[in-house]
Design a protein around this motif. Structure first.
Motif, PDB file in Angstrom:
ATOM      1  N   GLU A 158       0.824  -1.215   0.000  1.00 33.16           N
ATOM      2  CA  GLU A 158       0.000   0.000   0.000  1.00 33.16           C
ATOM      3  C   GLU A 158       0.855   1.261   0.000  1.00 33.16           C
ATOM      4  OE1 GLU A 158      -3.380   0.097   2.680  1.00 33.16           O
ATOM      5  OE2 GLU A 158      -3.742  -2.051   2.369  1.00 33.16           O
ATOM      6  N   GLU A 161       2.714   1.788  -3.510  1.00 31.40           N
ATOM      7  CA  GLU A 161       1.791   2.287  -4.530  1.00 31.40           C
ATOM      8  C   GLU A 161       1.637   3.807  -4.442  1.00 31.40           C
ATOM      9  OE1 GLU A 161      -2.726   1.042  -5.186  1.00 31.40           O
ATOM     10  OE2 GLU A 161      -1.220  -0.518  -5.483  1.00 31.40           O
ATOM     11  N   GLN A 162       1.741   4.330  -3.223  1.00 36.23           N
ATOM     12  CA  GLN A 162       1.579   5.773  -3.055  1.00 36.23           C
ATOM     13  C   GLN A 162       2.915   6.506  -2.982  1.00 36.23           C
ATOM     14  OE1 GLN A 162      -1.859   7.023  -0.863  1.00 36.23           O
ATOM     15  NE2 GLN A 162      -2.157   4.942  -0.100  1.00 36.23           N
ATOM     16  N   TYR A 164       5.800   5.547  -1.167  1.00 34.70           N
ATOM     17  CA  TYR A 164       6.510   5.540   0.123  1.00 34.70           C
ATOM     18  C   TYR A 164       7.015   4.150   0.496  1.00 34.70           C
ATOM     19  CZ  TYR A 164       4.329  10.099   0.753  1.00 34.70           C
ATOM     20  OH  TYR A 164       3.932  11.386   0.598  1.00 34.70           O
TER      21      TYR A 164
END
Ligand SMILES: Cc1cc2nc3c(=O)[nH]c(=O)nc-3n(C[C@H](O)[C@H](O)[C@H](O)COP(=O)(O)OP(=O)(O)OC[C@H]3O[C@@H](n4cnc5c(N)ncnc54)[C@H](O)[C@@H]3O)c2cc1C
Ligand SMILES: *[C@@H]1O[C@H](CO)[C@@H](O)[C@H](O)[C@H]1NC(C)=O
Ligand SMILES: *[C@@H]1O[C@H](CO)[C@@H](O)[C@H](O)[C@H]1NC(C)=O
Ligand SMILES: *[C@@H]1O[C@H](CO)[C@@H](O)[C@H](O)[C@H]1NC(C)=O
Ligand SMILES: *[C@@H]1O[C@H](CO)[C@@H](O)[C@H](O)[C@H]1NC(C)=O
Ligand SMILES: *[C@@H]1O[C@H](CO)[C@@H](O)[C@H](O)[C@H]1NC(C)=O
Ligand SMILES: *[C@@H]1O[C@H](CO)[C@@H](O)[C@H](O)[C@H]1NC(C)=O
Length: 512
Positions: A158, A161-162, A164
């Protein structure tokens, strides 16, 4: 608690049956009687209406039971009478208060990889964290909030994907807080430290059901303790952790399979490579395993070794050339996005290392360098034992090497994690077999013989125990630190925050 109050409980249950209409007052919210035979149905009826709508309470008759109580470690399982699955963080204080009122013990379970023998002493309610998996990135992208049920691969995926990354464990399957409350070794530790080093704020439910915020400003003493000995103090419903911009798009990995005649050369090169903890930060993690690979040999374990580099193959090559020069049975490699690294290097969700349902007898060692003589001795013992007991052919001896710069950069006095300068490598044996009580004695004996060899290989060095690999028979100082002030401080905080020892089922600091 049930144990402590068992005498009182005997007489009080008698009394109680006479006065069921007027329950006893609860001192400190913790009653000294037990309501024997409290069934999941009764608990669902009494506690259920207090909890948020998607929460569940169920027992062994429920279709969800097997999945909810599946564990990595089958040996010495905790005795779970019912499962409570809170759907919201604010359900947890209610569950704890209800449990206290009814003298029920409770155990926080996230991904079920606890190896601690103390789990086996537990009888009571399992509080499952499975529904608490939200991740919220804070404005500015310096930190994020993670609920208490988040786990490694989920977090890696997660965040990546952003844009980080964060400190996590290396294995895809384990929870964030199981490792994180005891330190948390992982691929980003060389750069950013342990998971615990990156904890900013914790939302914690204490033993009496009080919900508190733990940070540098609020209960800083508890923050210190929970960064290393956290399993002893409360339930983390969510935590704020540092996150970092994803700097590289791909990592490079290379996995070798060597036969045993290369053993001495491999460990000499690994020792040179690490150079006592000064290996490059981007050569983040290498891990070796003794394991049976029947396509190579049915009588001799292979030496499998995997390197993971944060960056390009070209940059990694200079570190790997010495290993290329050791003739291998096979080599595989690739440049892949970071989330694929666990799956490519033996620690993904589909790998055997993450498979539940086996007995696992574990022993560990911490070292600065591998004693090559010892590594040969434990290899020979491994082969001999597998030949004697082929049912244990999924066993392994694992030798981990992390880069350490980020861990050493933190002042050791500032947290409960005691081992910053104490080892460069962690080794552990996992004697694995489908549950079979007739094999336990053999496996337990092997475990101790193996551990004795590792300890004899470091004469004069006090053994260190990483709490998250602890079995339960290690000296307590080897788990929480040899400096006397550490145990004193931890125990005085334990007396303050968990005076009745409700959180004593994972390597308790209060044992002798
Ligand atoms: C296959 C495998 C791989 C591993 N890989 C790594 C690794 O890469 N790095 C590393 O550092 N360690 C690793 N470990 C050790 C790992 O840190 C511990 O086994 C850890 O306890 C697992 O957490 P869990 O959530 O999976 O297990 P659980 O059994 O669910 O949790 C373990 C204990 O943690 C406590 N706990 C869990 N969640 C919470 C919470 N939200 N609040 C309060 N207490 C909580 C409870 O006391 C519980 O008994 C590994 C272990 C195994 C078996
Ligand atoms: C319950 O779960 C459903 C499905 O996940 C979700 O849409 C709903 O918002 C949840 N309700 C509450 C009260 O949390
Ligand atoms: C609990 O488990 C540990 C480790 O397996 C064991 O040494 C201890 O005797 C057990 N009993 C109690 C009461 O802690
Ligand atoms: C077993 O060895 C073969 C041949 O070297 C290799 O291709 C394979 O990946 C190995 N299997 C495992 C699980 O390591
Ligand atoms: C490996 O162990 C399993 C049981 O754990 C057994 O069924 C199998 O026959 C063993 N394989 C060999 C080659 O001994
Ligand atoms: C290795 O490093 C540790 C500290 O990290 C130090 O105590 C030890 O003396 C070093 N050993 C050698 C052989 O340099
Ligand atoms: C390595 O292990 C052997 C065997 O236990 C031991 O005799 C030797 O002293 C160890 N070497 C070092 C450098 O500690």
């Amino acid at each position: 608690m049930v144990r402590l109050f068992s005498l009182a409980a005997l007489s009080l249950t008698l009394l109680q049956s006479l006065v069921t209409a007027s329950p006893f007052p609860c001192l400190n919210g913790h009653c000294s009687y037990t309501r024997a035979n409290l069934t999941p149905e009764i608990v669902a009826r009494e506690l259920g209406p207090q909890l948020s709508r998607n929460s569940s309470i169920f027992g062994p008759d429920d279709a969800r039971w097997v999945e909810a109580t599946t564990r990595y470690q089958e040996y010495n399982r905790p005795h779970i009478s019912m499962v409570v699955e809170p759907a919201r963080e604010d359900d947890i204080p209610k569950i704890v208060k209800y449990a206290n009122k009814n003298s029920l013990d409770f155990l926080t379970v996230n991904r079920g990889h606890s190896l601690s023998g103390f789990n086996g002493n537990f009888s009571g309610i399992q509080i499952s964290m499975d529904l608490l998996r939200d991740i919220t990135i804070n404005k500015g992208g310096k930190t994020a909030w993670f609920q208490g049920g988040t786990y490694d691969q989920q977090v890696i995926d997660e965040l990546f994907e952003q844009g980080y990354v964060a400190t996590t464990g290396s294995c895809s399957c384990v929870g964030m807080m199981g490792p994180g409350l005891g330190g948390g070794h992982g691929r980003y530790q060389g750069r950013y430290g342990l998971i615990s080093d990156n904890l900013v704020t914790l939302h914690v439910v204490l033993a009496d059901g009080t919900a508190i915020t733990v940070s540098e400003k609020s209960h800083p003493d508890l923050l210190w303790a929970m960064k290393g000995a956290g399993h002893n103090f409360g339930i983390v419903t969510s935590f704020e952790l540092n996150i970092y911009p994803r700097l590289v798009d791909t990592w490079y990995y290379r996995n070798y399979v060597w036969t045993q005649d290369k053993l001495e050369t491999v460990f000499e090169e690994i020792n040179r490579f690490h150079n006592n903890g000064t290996e490059p930060v981007d050569m983040a993690y290498e891990v070796g395993v003794y394991t049976m690979n029947y396509s190579v040999s049915s009588t001799e374990a292979v030496i499998w070794w995997s390197f993971a580099y944060s960056g390009s193959q070209e940059d990694a090559q200079k570190y790997l050339t010495p290993f290329d020069n050791i003739e291998a049975v096979s080599v595989e490699d690739g440049n892949v996005p970071y989330p694929e690294i666990p799956g490519r290097t033996g620690s993904g969700l589909d790998d055997f290392v993450c498979s539940p349902g086996y007995d696992h007898m574990v022993a560990q060692v911490g070292t600065f360098t591998w004693n090559v003589t010892t590594q040969r001795q434990v290899y020979d013992l491994f082969n001999q034992k597998i030949q004697e007991q082929p049912a244990m052919n999924r066993s392994s001896v694992t030798m981990e090497g992390y880069s350490t710069e980020g861990v050493r950069a933190v002042d050791a006095r500032t947290s409960g994690f005691p081992w910053r300068d104490a080892y460069n490598h962690l080794g552990f044996i996992t004697i694995a077999y489908p549950p079979d009580a007739s094999l336990d004695e053999f496996a337990l004996e092997w475990r101790v013989q193996h551990r004795d060899l590792w300890n004899q290989g470091q004469p004069g060095r006090l053994p260190t125990t990483y709490v998250n690999y602890a079995w339960g028979d290690e000296p307590i100082e080897s788990v929480y630190g040899y400096e006397p002030w550490r145990l004193e401080k931890l125990r005085s905080l334990k007396a303050k925050y968990d005076p009745h020892g409700r959180f004593n089922h994972y390597n308790p600091i209060t044992r002798g």
